[in-house]
Scaffold this motif. Structure first.
Motif, short mmCIF file in Angstrom:
data_model
loop_
_atom_site.label_atom_id
_atom_site.label_comp_id
_atom_site.label_asym_id
_atom_site.label_seq_id
_atom_site.Cartn_x
_atom_site.Cartn_y
_atom_site.Cartn_z
N SER A 291 -2.67 1.69 -4.70
CA SER A 291 -3.50 2.73 -4.10
C SER A 291 -4.93 2.70 -4.62
O SER A 291 -5.87 3.04 -3.90
CB SER A 291 -2.90 4.12 -4.36
OG SER A 291 -1.60 4.21 -3.82
N GLU A 292 -5.11 2.31 -5.88
CA GLU A 292 -6.45 2.25 -6.47
C GLU A 292 -7.28 1.12 -5.89
O GLU A 292 -8.51 1.21 -5.84
CB GLU A 292 -6.35 2.07 -7.99
CG GLU A 292 -5.86 3.31 -8.72
CD GLU A 292 -5.67 3.06 -10.21
OE1 GLU A 292 -6.02 1.94 -10.67
OE2 GLU A 292 -5.18 3.97 -10.90
N GLU A 293 -6.63 0.03 -5.45
CA GLU A 293 -7.36 -1.16 -5.02
C GLU A 293 -7.42 -1.35 -3.51
O GLU A 293 -8.40 -1.89 -3.00
CB GLU A 293 -6.75 -2.41 -5.66
CG GLU A 293 -6.94 -2.48 -7.16
CD GLU A 293 -6.70 -3.87 -7.70
OE1 GLU A 293 -6.71 -4.84 -6.91
OE2 GLU A 293 -6.48 -3.99 -8.92
N LEU A 294 -6.37 -0.93 -2.80
CA LEU A 294 -6.29 -1.22 -1.37
C LEU A 294 -6.19 0.06 -0.56
O LEU A 294 -6.00 1.16 -1.11
CB LEU A 294 -5.10 -2.14 -1.09
CG LEU A 294 -5.11 -3.49 -1.84
CD1 LEU A 294 -3.84 -4.26 -1.55
CD2 LEU A 294 -6.33 -4.32 -1.46
N ASP A 295 -6.27 -0.08 0.77
CA ASP A 295 -6.29 1.10 1.64
C ASP A 295 -4.88 1.63 1.90
O ASP A 295 -3.88 1.05 1.46
CB ASP A 295 -6.99 0.79 2.97
CG ASP A 295 -6.38 -0.43 3.67
OD1 ASP A 295 -5.15 -0.60 3.60
OD2 ASP A 295 -7.12 -1.21 4.27
N LYS A 296 -4.83 2.72 2.63
CA LYS A 296 -3.57 3.43 2.86
C LYS A 296 -2.56 2.58 3.62
O LYS A 296 -1.36 2.62 3.35
CB LYS A 296 -3.85 4.72 3.63
CG LYS A 296 -2.64 5.61 3.81
CD LYS A 296 -2.99 6.88 4.55
CE LYS A 296 -1.75 7.74 4.78
NZ LYS A 296 -2.08 8.98 5.54
N GLU A 297 -3.04 1.79 4.59
CA GLU A 297 -2.13 0.96 5.39
C GLU A 297 -1.45 -0.12 4.53
O GLU A 297 -0.27 -0.42 4.72
CB GLU A 297 -2.89 0.32 6.55
CG GLU A 297 -3.33 1.33 7.62
CD GLU A 297 -4.08 0.66 8.75
OE1 GLU A 297 -4.60 -0.46 8.53
OE2 GLU A 297 -4.15 1.24 9.84
N CYS A 298 -2.20 -0.67 3.60
CA CYS A 298 -1.61 -1.65 2.68
C CYS A 298 -0.56 -1.00 1.79
O CYS A 298 0.49 -1.60 1.50
CB CYS A 298 -2.69 -2.28 1.82
SG CYS A 298 -3.80 -3.40 2.70
N VAL A 299 -0.84 0.24 1.37
CA VAL A 299 0.11 0.97 0.52
C VAL A 299 1.40 1.22 1.30
O VAL A 299 2.50 1.08 0.74
CB VAL A 299 -0.50 2.30 0.04
CG1 VAL A 299 0.53 3.14 -0.70
CG2 VAL A 299 -1.70 2.04 -0.86
N GLU A 300 1.30 1.57 2.57
CA GLU A 300 2.50 1.82 3.38
C GLU A 300 3.33 0.56 3.53
O GLU A 300 4.56 0.60 3.47
CB GLU A 300 2.08 2.36 4.75
CG GLU A 300 1.54 3.78 4.70
CD GLU A 300 1.04 4.26 6.05
OE1 GLU A 300 1.05 3.44 7.01
OE2 GLU A 300 0.63 5.43 6.16
N LEU A 301 2.66 -0.58 3.75
CA LEU A 301 3.38 -1.85 3.86
C LEU A 301 4.05 -2.19 2.53
O LEU A 301 5.21 -2.64 2.50
CB LEU A 301 2.41 -2.96 4.26
CG LEU A 301 3.01 -4.35 4.47
CD1 LEU A 301 4.05 -4.33 5.57
CD2 LEU A 301 1.92 -5.36 4.80
N PHE A 302 3.35 -1.93 1.45
CA PHE A 302 3.89 -2.19 0.11
C PHE A 302 5.10 -1.30 -0.16
O PHE A 302 6.10 -1.75 -0.72
CB PHE A 302 2.78 -1.93 -0.93
CG PHE A 302 3.19 -2.21 -2.34
CD1 PHE A 302 3.25 -3.50 -2.83
CD2 PHE A 302 3.54 -1.17 -3.19
CE1 PHE A 302 3.62 -3.75 -4.14
CE2 PHE A 302 3.92 -1.41 -4.50
CZ PHE A 302 3.96 -2.71 -4.97
N GLN A 303 5.02 -0.04 0.23
CA GLN A 303 6.16 0.87 0.05
C GLN A 303 7.38 0.40 0.84
O GLN A 303 8.52 0.54 0.39
CB GLN A 303 5.77 2.28 0.50
CG GLN A 303 4.84 2.98 -0.47
CD GLN A 303 4.39 4.34 0.04
OE1 GLN A 303 4.08 4.52 1.22
NE2 GLN A 303 4.36 5.32 -0.85
N GLY A 304 7.15 -0.19 2.02
CA GLY A 304 8.26 -0.74 2.80
C GLY A 304 8.96 -1.87 2.06
O GLY A 304 10.20 -1.97 2.08
N LEU A 305 8.19 -2.70 1.38
CA LEU A 305 8.78 -3.79 0.59
C LEU A 305 9.57 -3.25 -0.60
O LEU A 305 10.64 -3.76 -0.94
CB LEU A 305 7.69 -4.74 0.10
CG LEU A 305 7.17 -5.74 1.12
CD1 LEU A 305 5.90 -6.41 0.62
CD2 LEU A 305 8.22 -6.79 1.45
N LEU A 306 9.06 -2.20 -1.24
CA LEU A 306 9.80 -1.57 -2.33
C LEU A 306 11.11 -0.97 -1.83
O LEU A 306 12.15 -1.07 -2.50
CB LEU A 306 8.95 -0.47 -2.99
CG LEU A 306 7.74 -0.92 -3.82
CD1 LEU A 306 6.96 0.29 -4.30
CD2 LEU A 306 8.17 -1.76 -5.01
#
Length: 521
Positions: A107-122
């Motif tokens: 969240s500190e480095e990338l935008d909200k859409e990247c965070v959502e994609l990352f959460q999907g991988l988690l």
């Protein structure tokens, strides 16, 4: 070797996330080591289909790795069936408790859409690009969604937050061949290999994708460029055409390549942060800025998490990195040199600077242990323990009392208490001069104390998790009530539960920082 409390903690995490049946399979692997699924079924008394489903789930979430031994001998031996074994990945299981920390970094480095994609991988463990796109579309046919997902995945890969998944089944060369190879390399190299590499590390190394492909992702622009290049190929340039065809096939297959979170990158960042914060508290802000700049400049060059020293850098390169941050723009070159000297930088013959990260971590670990002794046993015990940590050798009781300024009557009691709780090592020495005398010698033995403390931390983490589960179970009725019905005593109970959970979660997060300090760093 994972301690008993560490195994219990890992099993609790798996049980909470995937249920008791999967936890039983995982516990069997953690306690007994690598096994075939038939042996797992015999040990757990679970049916073969259920064991297979449990293993598939654990593999999907990166908690188990399959492997097999490469057949040895003549070609006739190749006809023998290869038994696939499974090994539990303890570290990856523990990482499941750190997902909120991972999300905070992204969240500190990338935008909200990247965070959502990352959460999907988690959430799903492993996803291909096609599945990521399907999840994002959610039933709507939108071409822009595909481009967005591709772009976001490329950003996550550029930051190394995501990587290609390892091979579904690692293939290890047989031990006999490895032993022969080691003997050919020489006795010294064989000793190093035998000492440093465990079976789990060998399996993970064999399963890992090639470094060149680990973060490789073909974007639409690359595909278009490849297509244009292939149309310009002349009829006689067969080799070039074959090469472009291969590239096009690779890009087409990218939609089915499975991706997962790169835990190693986050451990790199957490280790760097721990080193910088320790230097800031122990030395000053200038030293912390200098160290942070060096770590930032060399992050992509670090090959492993537990690297002993930073990559060598020139003073000009370090200064350029310092100037990139607002806090470092007030530093002069002389101030930077003084900060590097304060850090104890090793300066090579070619005027390059290196910092001993292992020594900083060792300082941080020592301070953590001393803080535990101070809180648990008091100021006098803290002075005695710190004295023994600094000397690093056996000390006699009376000498400890005089040097640490602790009462002679209290010193033996404190030393015995610390020894009983496994914080100290004791040796008895009998001297037979005119009359027989017995002396007690004491010292801190890091090789036994550190694993003991780590086991205690796992036990404490398990207790905190169980306490959270207990509180939620007790107030389940309150949690299920709609907000407008929580009035009077019900509202007070809900507030108490919220405060208790916040306190327990915060304690668990701080404890996890200590776990990483002793286990991962």
């Amino acid at each position: 070797m994972v301690s008993q409390n560490g195994i219990k903690y890992a099993v609790h995490i798996v049980s909470t996330n995937f249920g008791d049946l999967v936890a039983k399979v995982c516990e069997c692997l953690l306690r007994r080591g690598p096994l075939t699924y038939q042996n797992i079924a015999r040990s757990t008394e679970i049916s073969l289909p259920q064991v297979k489903n449990c293993l598939l789930l654990l593999i999907q979430h990166n908690c188990v790795q399959a492997f097999s031994l490469e057949p040895a001998g003549d070609a006739a031996d190749l006809s023998k069936p290869i038994n696939t074994k499974y090994i539990a990945l303890f570290d990856n299981i523990i990482h499941r408790t750190r997902f909120s920390k991972f999300i905070a970094v992204v969240s500190e480095e990338l935008d909200k859409e990247c965070v959502e994609l990352f959460q999907g991988l988690l959430q799903h463990g492993r996803l291909s690009l096609k599945k990521m796109i399907d999840r994002a579309k959610s039933g709507r046919d939108d071409c822009a969604v595909e481009d967005t997902i591709r772009g976001n995945l490329a950003k996550l890969l550029d930051s190394r937050f995501v990587e290609r998944c390892p091979a579904g089944e690692a293939v290890l060369s047989p031990p006999a061949e490895e032993g022969t190879g080691a003997r050919k390399r020489g006795a010294k190299s064989s000793k190093i290999v035998a000492k440093s590499i465990t079976i789990e590390e060998r399996i993970l190394d064999a399963a890992a994708p090639m470094e060149a492909k680990r973060f490789l992702f073909t974007t639409d622009a690359d595909c278009k460029k490849t297509s244009e290049n292939s149309s310009e190929v002349l009829g006689g340039e067969k080799r070039k055409y074959d090469s472009l065809e291969s590239e096009r096939e690779t890009s087409a297959d990218d939609s089915h390549v499975p991706w997962r979170v790169n835990f190693e990158e986050f451990l790199h960042r957490f280790r760097h942060k721990a080193c910088v914060e320790n230097v800031r508290e122990r030395l000053d802000g200038g030293a912390a800025i200098a160290l942070s700049a060096m770590l930032e400049a060399t992050r992509s060059m670090e090959k492993k998490v537990k690297s002993d020293k930073t990559v060598p850098l020139s003073i000009n390169t370090i200064y350029e990195e310092v100037m990139k941050k607002e806090a470092g723009r007030s530093m002069t070159l002389d101030h930077l040199r003084a900060s590097l000297a304060l850090l104890g930088c090793e300066r090579g013959s070619n005027d390059l600077y290196m910092i001993d990260l292992k020594a900083i971590i060792k300082h941080a670990q020592t301070e953590e242990v001393e803080a535990i002794v101070l809180k648990r046993y008091g100021r006098d015990a803290y002075r005695i323990f710190r004295l023994l940590m600094k000397t690093g050798r056996l000390q006699e009781t009376d000498k400890i009392s005089g040097t640490a300024f602790v009462d002679k009557k209290e010193t033996p009691k404190i030393l015995y208490h610390l020894w009983k709780d496994e914080f100290l090592h004791m040796e008895k020495v009998i001297v037979t001069t005119p009359r027989q005398l017995q002396f007690l010698l004491w010292k801190v033995n890091r090789s036994t104390l550190w694993p003991h403390l780590l086991d205690e931390m796992y036990h404490t983490a398990l207790n905190l998790c169980q306490r959270v589960a207990y509180e939620l179970e007790q107030e389940n009725e309150i949690l299920n009530l709609p907000p407008h019905k929580r009035v009077g005593p019900l509202e007070e109970r809900f507030t108490r539960l919220r405060n208790v959970r916040m306190l327990l979660d915060a304690s668990l997060m701080r404890l996890d920082d200590a776990l990483m300090l002793f286990h991962d760093f």
